[in-house]
Design a protein around this motif. Sequence first.
Motif, short mmCIF file in Angstrom:
data_model
loop_
_atom_site.label_atom_id
_atom_site.label_comp_id
_atom_site.label_asym_id
_atom_site.label_seq_id
_atom_site.Cartn_x
_atom_site.Cartn_y
_atom_site.Cartn_z
N TYR A 1 9.51 30.10 -23.10
CA TYR A 1 9.32 31.20 -22.14
C TYR A 1 8.54 32.35 -22.78
O TYR A 1 7.65 32.94 -22.15
CB TYR A 1 10.68 31.72 -21.66
N ILE A 2 8.85 32.67 -24.02
CA ILE A 2 8.13 33.75 -24.71
C ILE A 2 6.65 33.41 -24.85
O ILE A 2 5.78 34.25 -24.60
CB ILE A 2 8.75 34.01 -26.11
N LEU A 3 6.38 32.17 -25.22
CA LEU A 3 4.97 31.74 -25.35
C LEU A 3 4.25 31.82 -24.01
O LEU A 3 3.09 32.24 -23.94
CB LEU A 3 4.91 30.32 -25.91
N GLU A 4 4.93 31.42 -22.93
CA GLU A 4 4.32 31.48 -21.60
C GLU A 4 4.02 32.94 -21.21
O GLU A 4 2.97 33.24 -20.63
CB GLU A 4 5.25 30.84 -20.56
N ILE A 5 4.93 33.84 -21.54
CA ILE A 5 4.72 35.26 -21.22
C ILE A 5 3.53 35.80 -22.00
O ILE A 5 2.65 36.47 -21.43
CB ILE A 5 6.00 36.06 -21.55
N LEU A 6 3.48 35.52 -23.29
CA LEU A 6 2.37 36.02 -24.10
C LEU A 6 1.04 35.41 -23.67
O LEU A 6 0.01 36.09 -23.68
CB LEU A 6 2.64 35.71 -25.58
N LYS A 7 1.07 34.14 -23.25
CA LYS A 7 -0.16 33.48 -22.82
C LYS A 7 -0.69 34.09 -21.52
O LYS A 7 -1.89 34.32 -21.37
CB LYS A 7 0.09 31.99 -22.63
N SER A 8 0.20 34.32 -20.58
CA SER A 8 -0.24 34.78 -19.26
C SER A 8 -0.44 36.29 -19.15
O SER A 8 -1.26 36.75 -18.36
CB SER A 8 0.77 34.33 -18.19
N GLU A 9 0.28 37.05 -19.96
CA GLU A 9 0.30 38.50 -19.77
C GLU A 9 -0.44 39.29 -20.84
O GLU A 9 -0.63 40.50 -20.68
CB GLU A 9 1.75 39.01 -19.71
N THR A 10 -0.85 38.65 -21.94
CA THR A 10 -1.42 39.43 -23.02
C THR A 10 -2.76 38.89 -23.49
O THR A 10 -3.10 37.72 -23.29
CB THR A 10 -0.47 39.47 -24.25
N ASP A 11 -3.50 39.78 -24.10
CA ASP A 11 -4.70 39.44 -24.86
C ASP A 11 -4.92 40.60 -25.83
O ASP A 11 -4.06 41.48 -25.96
CB ASP A 11 -5.92 39.21 -23.95
N ALA A 12 -6.06 40.62 -26.52
CA ALA A 12 -6.27 41.64 -27.54
C ALA A 12 -6.25 43.05 -26.97
O ALA A 12 -5.97 44.02 -27.68
CB ALA A 12 -7.60 41.39 -28.26
#
Length: 342
Positions: free
Chosen positions: A10-21
């Motif tokens: 779930y954490i990986l999915e959140i970081l993938k969909s919601e974040t970038d540099a």
Amino acid sequence: MASKKAVLVYILEILKSETDANHTLSQEEIRSILAERYEVSVDRKTLGRHLNDLYESGDFGIQCEESAVGADGTIRRTDFYMIHTFEDSELRLLIDGVLASRHITASQRKDLISRVAKLGSSHFKPHGIDIESATGYLHRSQDLFLNIDLIEEAIQKGRKISLAYCQPDVDKRLHINLGPDNKERKYVFNPFQLVMNRGHYYLVGNHENYDDMSTLRVDRIAHITVLSERRKPLREIKGYQQQRTFNVSQYVKEHIYMFGGESVTVSFKAKRSIVNQILDWFDGNVEFSDVTPDDVVCRVRVNHHAFKYWALQYMQSVKVLSPASLVTEVKEAIKEGLQQYS
């Protein structure tokens, strides 16, 4: 209660969909999204350990900001984000490539752009979804990608293919070529390479009953079958007797309109004002000599038929010097063109 493995996913999915540099999340923000999106409650220390494990593994492209070392020797990490496989600028280049592809339908283009956009974060905004195709008026086969797969299979296995071929007509639709019996005409083709050229996808190969190399528009191919027969060897094709492998880069440079047939060495005189266009058309595959402020003599290796049409397109700025047969053909074509206005 969610398992540790599930929480990590779930954490990986959140970081993938919601974040970038340019868009980071604090630990508290990640906790809130876990609770809201996945109905998972994680205390701060546990979440911190999970994030540290993911970060320190180095396997997921996760980055963060690190604060100064604390009194107990620990490092405080916050503002987490994921480095995506493609940067936003790279995704836009990929989308531009899709937009420049004139052989796919509007729905296929829209679907591809949507999938490319998903390679970035939710903050990436794709462009061009609603741009009309320059050839959108033509109905195209929804089997295009299946056909490409079959062609690639035949090329990899060195097999012949059978196919039907279509041509557009005044009704702005594609029609399958028919034989003398008024039934679908089947062609046997020796496929060597798929090539993208000026927005169209081409199959380069040899018609079974001929001895030269030719090209087919992939978006006009239908009803492909991969045959069990081995493909004709390259050395048996006219102009390729001394080649062991097909040089696709050289082929594209010489076949500026993707016509079939042999290449010849052509000399022509051109105005200096179109040198930039000459370099673009021939991909730098040109030698210059006899340079003056106004004119230049050019020498290229190019498909005979393609160059004839190119010379007619630039007839106000280009004079063909050799070979003599091409000079004659261009002269005759100009005369025929003038008769249309007489």
